[in-house]
Design a protein around this motif. Structure first.
Motif, PDB file in Angstrom:
ATOM      1  N   THR A  75       0.845  -1.193   0.000  1.00 33.65           N
ATOM      2  CA  THR A  75       0.000   0.000   0.000  1.00 33.65           C
ATOM      3  C   THR A  75       0.881   1.245   0.000  1.00 33.65           C
ATOM      4  O   THR A  75       0.611   2.206  -0.728  1.00 33.65           O
ATOM      5  CB  THR A  75      -0.925   0.005   1.231  1.00 33.65           C
ATOM      6  OG1 THR A  75      -1.652  -1.233   1.300  1.00 33.65           O
ATOM      7  CG2 THR A  75      -1.922   1.152   1.157  1.00 33.65           C
ATOM      8  N   GLU A 110      -2.447   7.750   6.060  1.00 35.94           N
ATOM      9  CA  GLU A 110      -3.682   7.132   5.584  1.00 35.94           C
ATOM     10  C   GLU A 110      -3.697   5.633   5.854  1.00 35.94           C
ATOM     11  O   GLU A 110      -4.761   5.041   6.047  1.00 35.94           O
ATOM     12  CB  GLU A 110      -3.869   7.417   4.089  1.00 35.94           C
ATOM     13  CG  GLU A 110      -4.171   8.873   3.772  1.00 35.94           C
ATOM     14  CD  GLU A 110      -4.490   9.107   2.311  1.00 35.94           C
ATOM     15  OE1 GLU A 110      -4.892   8.142   1.620  1.00 35.94           O
ATOM     16  OE2 GLU A 110      -4.323  10.255   1.860  1.00 35.94           O
ATOM     17  N   GLU A 127      -6.284   3.989   8.505  1.00 38.52           N
ATOM     18  CA  GLU A 127      -7.150   2.868   8.098  1.00 38.52           C
ATOM     19  C   GLU A 127      -7.084   1.755   9.131  1.00 38.52           C
ATOM     20  O   GLU A 127      -8.092   1.121   9.452  1.00 38.52           O
ATOM     21  CB  GLU A 127      -6.735   2.357   6.720  1.00 38.52           C
ATOM     22  CG  GLU A 127      -7.699   1.355   6.115  1.00 38.52           C
ATOM     23  CD  GLU A 127      -9.104   1.932   5.965  1.00 38.52           C
ATOM     24  OE1 GLU A 127     -10.057   1.193   6.276  1.00 38.52           O
ATOM     25  OE2 GLU A 127      -9.236   3.099   5.558  1.00 38.52           O
ATOM     26  N   GLY A 182      -8.614   7.401   6.756  1.00 35.00           N
ATOM     27  CA  GLY A 182      -7.921   6.221   6.250  1.00 35.00           C
ATOM     28  C   GLY A 182      -8.074   6.086   4.753  1.00 35.00           C
ATOM     29  O   GLY A 182      -8.981   6.667   4.150  1.00 35.00           O
ATOM     30  N   ALA A 184      -9.189   3.734   2.977  1.00 33.06           N
ATOM     31  CA  ALA A 184     -10.507   3.208   2.609  1.00 33.06           C
ATOM     32  C   ALA A 184     -11.587   3.814   3.511  1.00 33.06           C
ATOM     33  O   ALA A 184     -12.592   3.181   3.809  1.00 33.06           O
ATOM     34  CB  ALA A 184     -10.524   1.681   2.681  1.00 33.06           C
ATOM     35  N   LYS A 185     -11.324   5.043   3.970  1.00 30.85           N
ATOM     36  CA  LYS A 185     -12.250   5.819   4.804  1.00 30.85           C
ATOM     37  C   LYS A 185     -12.588   5.131   6.121  1.00 30.85           C
ATOM     38  O   LYS A 185     -13.676   5.300   6.674  1.00 30.85           O
ATOM     39  CB  LYS A 185     -13.523   6.168   4.021  1.00 30.85           C
ATOM     40  CG  LYS A 185     -13.227   6.921   2.721  1.00 30.85           C
ATOM     41  CD  LYS A 185     -14.485   7.386   2.037  1.00 30.85           C
ATOM     42  CE  LYS A 185     -14.177   8.041   0.696  1.00 30.85           C
ATOM     43  NZ  LYS A 185     -13.283   9.202   0.810  1.00 30.85           N
ATOM     44  N   GLY A 186     -11.638   4.294   6.600  1.00 34.80           N
ATOM     45  CA  GLY A 186     -11.815   3.651   7.895  1.00 34.80           C
ATOM     46  C   GLY A 186     -12.699   2.436   7.883  1.00 34.80           C
ATOM     47  O   GLY A 186     -13.003   1.867   8.929  1.00 34.80           O
ATOM     48  N   LYS A 187     -13.110   1.982   6.694  1.00 34.98           N
ATOM     49  CA  LYS A 187     -14.049   0.859   6.613  1.00 34.98           C
ATOM     50  C   LYS A 187     -13.415  -0.412   6.068  1.00 34.98           C
ATOM     51  O   LYS A 187     -14.095  -1.430   5.940  1.00 34.98           O
ATOM     52  CB  LYS A 187     -15.248   1.260   5.740  1.00 34.98           C
ATOM     53  CG  LYS A 187     -16.064   2.400   6.330  1.00 34.98           C
ATOM     54  CD  LYS A 187     -17.313   2.701   5.539  1.00 34.98           C
ATOM     55  CE  LYS A 187     -17.004   3.413   4.251  1.00 34.98           C
ATOM     56  NZ  LYS A 187     -18.239   3.798   3.524  1.00 34.98           N
ATOM     57  N   MET A 199      -6.960  -2.355   1.678  1.00 34.18           N
ATOM     58  CA  MET A 199      -6.468  -1.030   1.304  1.00 34.18           C
ATOM     59  C   MET A 199      -6.243  -1.016  -0.205  1.00 34.18           C
ATOM     60  O   MET A 199      -5.813  -2.021  -0.776  1.00 34.18           O
ATOM     61  CB  MET A 199      -5.170  -0.717   2.035  1.00 34.18           C
ATOM     62  CG  MET A 199      -5.283  -0.739   3.547  1.00 34.18           C
ATOM     63  SD  MET A 199      -3.744  -0.225   4.325  1.00 34.18           S
ATOM     64  CE  MET A 199      -4.096  -0.588   6.045  1.00 34.18           C
TER      65      MET A 199
END
Length: 400
Positions: A134, A143, A147, A154, A156-159, A165
């Motif tokens: 990554t 980021e 994550e 993050g 992946a927006k924390g999800k 990733m």
């Protein structure tokens, strides 16, 4: 006093590897020895370990050229991945990172070497030990760590968490053992279909090497001559099982049978770089896929829930650290060939530590994604739609 300064200057030169003839400036009782970039060797050629080959008349070269700029770049990449993973270990033990977390320290030469040999427009897909890739594919440290802590900032927006990733031309992070390999073959099919002269590196571990879907992918890739580099990162253990106990044949580079293969020293960034260049050239020439086995080693356990010493000894881990560490190997090569100074490496280390600490601050202070964003990005470029939650009467909206 002047003689004493000369003695101190000479001693400092011997310790640091700097030239005695460099400019010496006295600042009270402190001696500063300056050195220009012109004093360093700009380029050197190194002997590297010969690769074992399968169904090939010749393999990658046994010598590798390294410029000073490349060496410092590879060192920075590998040291950053190392410090980032150690910080992830710390955050996990503080229970700030939860769930699955597979660390990459020890295997840094694989990620750095592969990235040095392919283009940013080429494609890469890997398994769940994905933090290093990554980073090499261009995602900032903050980021990645955000994550891992499940924060809005993050990648992946924390999800997504540790195993999911993504970045341009980087397709994850995949949690199902071996499932990324047929996906990688599909990406290679797209490259061939579009005629863009790009390749796909599909990575998997020795633990996934006995999966049936790998051999189905090999068969299709060979039939259609797909530009796919199948890369087995053999770190000697699939979870807690050694390769000798798990595989009837541990020659993973021969597993393609009718597909050519090479076995590479995965602890040497130059070996990995030259082998990957060779493999990419093979694919771009229209010769079809190739299998590449990288012999490497992980210092941590399989995941953070695995202490890593119930199936191997601490002495074994320490021996690899002392004899084959990829970062130490590159550093010693450069120092012994006058390509950099000890101070330079220290400055890089300090800068990396600072960047990682700042990234960790961001990863622990950034807010978590709000509940209303939980179902967003299920589809790309689609109209908003309602998604049923865990309760039938609770619906959420998904926005692309």
């Amino acid at each position: 006093m002047k003689n004493m300064l000369t003695i101190l200057s000479n001693a400092l030169c011997r310790i640091t590897g700097r030239n005695v003839g460099a400019q010496t400036v006295s600042e009270g009782t402190r001696v500063v020895v300056s050195r220009s970039y012109a004093d360093f060797t700009p380029k050197a050629t190194f002997d590297i370990k010969k690769c074992d080959v399968h169904r090939l008349e010749e393999g990658p070269p046994v010598k590798a050229e390294l410029t000073r700029e490349q060496g410092l770049q590879y060192y920075h990449i590998m040291q950053t991945v190392r410090r980032m993973e150690l910080k992830a270990d710390q955050l996990y033990k503080q229970k700030i990172i939860r769930g699955f977390c597979h660390l990459y320290d020890g295997q840094e030469a694989c990620a750095a070497g592969i990235e040095a040999a392919i283009n940013p427009s080429d494609h890469l897909i890997t398994a769940y030990r994905a933090h290093g890739y990554t980073y090499t594919r261009g995602v900032p440290i903050k980021e990645i760590l955000a994550e891992l802590t499940g924060r809005k900032g993050g990648v992946a927006k924390g999800k997504g968490g540790s195993m999911h990733m993504y970045a341009p031309n980087f397709y994850g992070g995949n949690g199902i053992v071996g499932a990324q390999v047929p996906l990688g073959a599909g990406i290679a099919l797209a490259c061939q279909y579009q005629g863009n002269n790009q390749v796909c590196a599909a990575l998997y571990g020795d633990g996934a090497a006995n999966q049936g879907q790998l051999f189905e992918s090999f068969n299709m890739a060979a039939l259609w001559k797909l530009p796919c580099i199948f890369i087995c990162e053999n770190n000697k253990y699939g979870m807690g099982t050694s390769v000798e106990r798990a595989s009837a044949s541990t020659d993973y580079y021969k597993r393609g049978d009718y597909i050519p293969g090479i076995r590479v020293d995965g602890m040497d960034v130059l070996c990995v770089r030259e082998a990957t260049k060779f493999a990419a050239d093979h694919c771009r020439a229209g010769k079809g896929p190739i299998v590449m086995e990288l012999q490497t080693y992980r210092y941590h356990g399989h995941s953070m829930s695995d202490p890593g010493v119930s199936y191997r000894t601490r002495e074994e881990i320490q021996e690899v650290r002392s004899k084959s560490d990829p970062i130490t190997m590159l550093k010693e090569r450069m120092l012994s060939n006058n390509m950099a100074s000890v101070e330079e490496f220290k400055e890089i280390d300090v800068a990396i530590r600072k960047e990682v600490e700042e990234a960790a601050q961001f990863a622990t202070s950034d807010p978590e994604p709000p509940l209303e964003e939980l179902c967003n990005h299920i589809f790309s470029n689609d109209v908003p739609l309602e998604v049923r939650g865990t309760h039938r009467w609770s619906t959420l909206k998904s926005v692309s």
